[in-house]
Design an enzyme around this catalytic site. Structure first.
Site, PDB file in Angstrom:
ATOM      1  N   ARG A 103       0.843  -1.194   0.000  1.00  0.00           N
ATOM      2  CA  ARG A 103       0.000   0.000   0.000  1.00  0.00           C
ATOM      3  C   ARG A 103       0.874   1.238   0.000  1.00  0.00           C
ATOM      4  O   ARG A 103       1.749   1.382   0.852  1.00  0.00           O
ATOM      5  CB  ARG A 103      -0.890  -0.031   1.258  1.00  0.00           C
ATOM      6  N   THR A 107      -0.905   7.563  -1.056  1.00  0.00           N
ATOM      7  CA  THR A 107      -2.196   7.507  -1.759  1.00  0.00           C
ATOM      8  C   THR A 107      -3.111   6.408  -1.207  1.00  0.00           C
ATOM      9  O   THR A 107      -4.292   6.381  -1.534  1.00  0.00           O
ATOM     10  CB  THR A 107      -1.979   7.201  -3.256  1.00  0.00           C
ATOM     11  N   ASP A 201      -0.081  -1.051  13.177  1.00  0.00           N
ATOM     12  CA  ASP A 201       0.367  -1.734  11.964  1.00  0.00           C
ATOM     13  C   ASP A 201       0.457  -3.234  12.251  1.00  0.00           C
ATOM     14  O   ASP A 201       1.357  -3.681  12.976  1.00  0.00           O
ATOM     15  CB  ASP A 201       1.720  -1.165  11.528  1.00  0.00           C
ATOM     16  N   ASP A 204       3.833  -4.976  11.330  1.00  0.00           N
ATOM     17  CA  ASP A 204       4.926  -4.664  12.256  1.00  0.00           C
ATOM     18  C   ASP A 204       4.726  -5.366  13.588  1.00  0.00           C
ATOM     19  O   ASP A 204       5.692  -5.851  14.200  1.00  0.00           O
ATOM     20  CB  ASP A 204       5.011  -3.156  12.494  1.00  0.00           C
TER      21      ASP A 204
END
Ligand code: URA
Length: 212
Positions: A103, A107, A201, A204
């Site tokens: 990703r 954007t 995340d 992560d």
């Protein structure tokens, strides 16, 4: 798209621990594993079965087995890999494909960098694993790829979803051949397209930040 939010006290308790910032990686991984197995119970509900004769210690009877070909499970790299064991624990015969999308953090658009999917995905249960349904762009791309390969139905298994992402996937796939099974639907996306309150995340937290 058919959406199932798994409303269960054990799922809710594990999800709370997963969201907690101080939960260390080994515990986070274990919680993801447990949650996926719990979600998989719902996600696999419509798999086909066929009758089979069984000999018990007492007599002969009829049971069922899952139909062939075996299900196809597609974790979305990288965070979806952390969900794989939790699903194939229930489906040990499943075959595994991989979808690698990244990703763009500016954007929020996904682009493919790896695709290991069968040419023909027809006639089998197909499951996509991605912990976070945020904007929905990644999931739409993966489901489109699987439908294009002949999958009749695709079930997406996610831990958390944002309402914006669900709406986007729903309008891409209005029919009931695409399903979503999720542990919770959160409030919204933030300006970076992270789920709020979310869990941060997922990649992560599962694997650390070494892979960027
Ligand atoms: N991906 C994540 O890992 N977390 C989010 O909140 C959104 C997308």
């Amino acid at each position: 798209m058919k959406v199932t939010v798994v409303d269960h006290p054990v799922v809710a308790a594990k999800l709370g621990a997963l969201r907690e910032e101080s939960t260390p990686t080994p515990v986070f991984r274990r919680l993801v594993d447990d949650l996926v197995t719990l979600l998989a119970y719902e996600a696999t509900r419509s798999l086909g079965v066929e009758p089979v004769t069984i000999t018990t210690p007492i007599t002969t009877t009829t049971g069922v087995r899952l139909t062939s070909p075996p299900p196809l499970v597609v974790p979305v790299l990288r965070a979806g890999v952390g969900m794989l064991d939790g699903l194939i624990r229930l489906l040990p015969d499943a075959e595994v494909g991989f979808a690698g999308l990244v990703r763009d953090e500016t954007t929020a658009q996904p682009s493919w960098y790896a695709e290991r999917l069968p040419e023909d995905a027809a006639g089998r249960g197909v499951f996509v694993l991605d912990p976070m349904l945020a904007t929905g762009g990644t999931l739409i791309a993966v489901v489109q790829a699987l439908l294009a390969r002949g999958a009749e139905a695709v079930t997406c298994v996610c831990l958390l979803a944002a309402p914006e992402g669900i709406e986007r996937v729903r309008s891409a796939f209005p029919a009931d051949n695409v399903s979503l099974v999720v542990a919770a639907v959160d409030e919204r996306l933030d300006e970076r397209a992270y789920i709020v309150p979310g869990l941060g995340d997922a990649g992560d937290r599962l694997f650390g930040s070494a892979a960027g």
